[in-house]
Design an enzyme around this catalytic site. Structure first.
Site: not given
Length: 338
Positions: A14, A271
């Site tokens: 960008t 996790t």
């Protein structure tokens, strides 16, 4: 005192895009023209810098392991000629590239900072100006000789980062490790534990595309879903489990993981939580995964785990060596057990 010189590898993203009728697009030379109009980049306090624009300029959504290899080889080719390196990159896969480079570049003795922006440099309120300005200044004056990511006034260890906000300036987080440096009114290095560091010449390790699956555990997940992910030619699987590493104790589900492990597929348990680490010995559900041959991924991000697997699988190591290395702290990507 001679000014420092920084090599800027402009891969796309960008920061250098230009507005068009179809939306923002990368335009060759546009970034350089904008920087020429910004006097703050040319103040005497700033380092000299050279911009190498990649062809073609890429949207980071298209980034591949071959592109990581290209960036690493580019750094190697110019390593002796510059004091530090800044990689301009799109935000979507920035954390993946920073993580990959951290494993590829062994014995790094100069700073490599990956940065970019959420708004193009040429647009009003762009964050690109402050991100690039600080990255250049920090690389020259506060060098930390590892692969880092600078965004919104913080310098993070690259392999600890994840994109945490789709459209905010505070786009990146390091859930399990504090920043290395903060750039406020004063630039402050923080007492963050250093990454392991070897001695000797820079080594660029190859990375090649590897078939790796990523599965997120959800209530009711069936063994068939996991079986499909584990079909050949998959060499590794990242299992995103609950809490400290828990998953269903469904026999068919665990059998699929056991058979995969027996076939030499490396299965790593991460996790789903934003922060914290896996401890498969804490609950029976996690212990069942360990007995099925699943490796605990400690507190690594998905980005670090995926790129670490790419790195290790590209080295032609045997399965047991890879499994052991996944639990070792190679580049500061995980917190070792006390």
């Amino acid at each position: 005192m001679q000014k420092k010189s920084i090599y800027v590898a402009y891969t796309g993203g960008t920061i250098g895009m230009q507005r068009s009728e179809q939306g923002y697009i990368p335009v060759s030379g546009h970034l350089q023209r904008q920087l020429a109009l910004m006097p703050e980049f040319h103040r005497p306090e700033m380092p000299d810098f050279t911009i190498h624009e990649y062809t073609p300029l890429m949207d980071s959504s298209d980034m591949t392991p071959e592109d990581w290899q290209h960036i690493a080889e580019d750094i190697k080719a110019h390593y002796d000629d510059y004091d530090g390196f800044v990689i301009l990159h799109g935000t979507d896969t920035m954390a993946y590239t920073a993580s990959a480079l951290s494993f590829m570049l062994e014995n790094l003795g100069k700073p490599v900072i990956v940065t970019g922006s959420q708004i193009p440099l040429a647009e009003l309120r762009s964050d690109g100006q402050i991100n690039l300005l600080n990255a250049l200044y920090v690389a020259a004056n506060y060098p930390i000789n590892e692969v880092t990511l600078f965004f919104n006034n913080r310098l993070y260890r690259g392999n600890r980062t994840t994109k945490a906000h789709a459209d905010g300036f505070d786009a990146f987080a390091s859930p399990n490790l504090p920043p290395l440096l903060e750039a406020g009114i004063h630039i402050r290095r923080l007492n963050t534990p250093p990454a392991p560091h070897g001695e000797g010449e820079l080594i660029v390790h190859p990375i090649t595309p590897q078939p790796i699956g990523v599965v997120t555990i959800y209530p009711g997940i069936s063994a068939d879903v996991v079986r499909n992910f584990l079909r050949q030619p998959v060499k590794a699987l990242i299992l995103r489990s609950y809490g400290v590493g828990n998953a269903p104790q469904n026999k068919a589900f665990l059998q699929e993981l056991q058979e995969a492990s027996d076939r030499g597929i490396v299965v790593v348990n991460l996790t789903q939580c934003m922060s914290g680490k896996v401890n498969m010995g804490g609950y029976a559900t996690g212990n069942a995964l360990a007995h099925a041959g699943v490796i605990g991924g400690a507190d690594m991000t998905v980005e670090a785990t995926l790129t670490k697997l790419h790195y290790l699988l590209s080295q032609e190591l045997d399965t047991e060596t890879i499994r052991k290395a996944m639990s070792q702290n190679l580049r500061g990507e995980l917190t070792p057990d006390d």
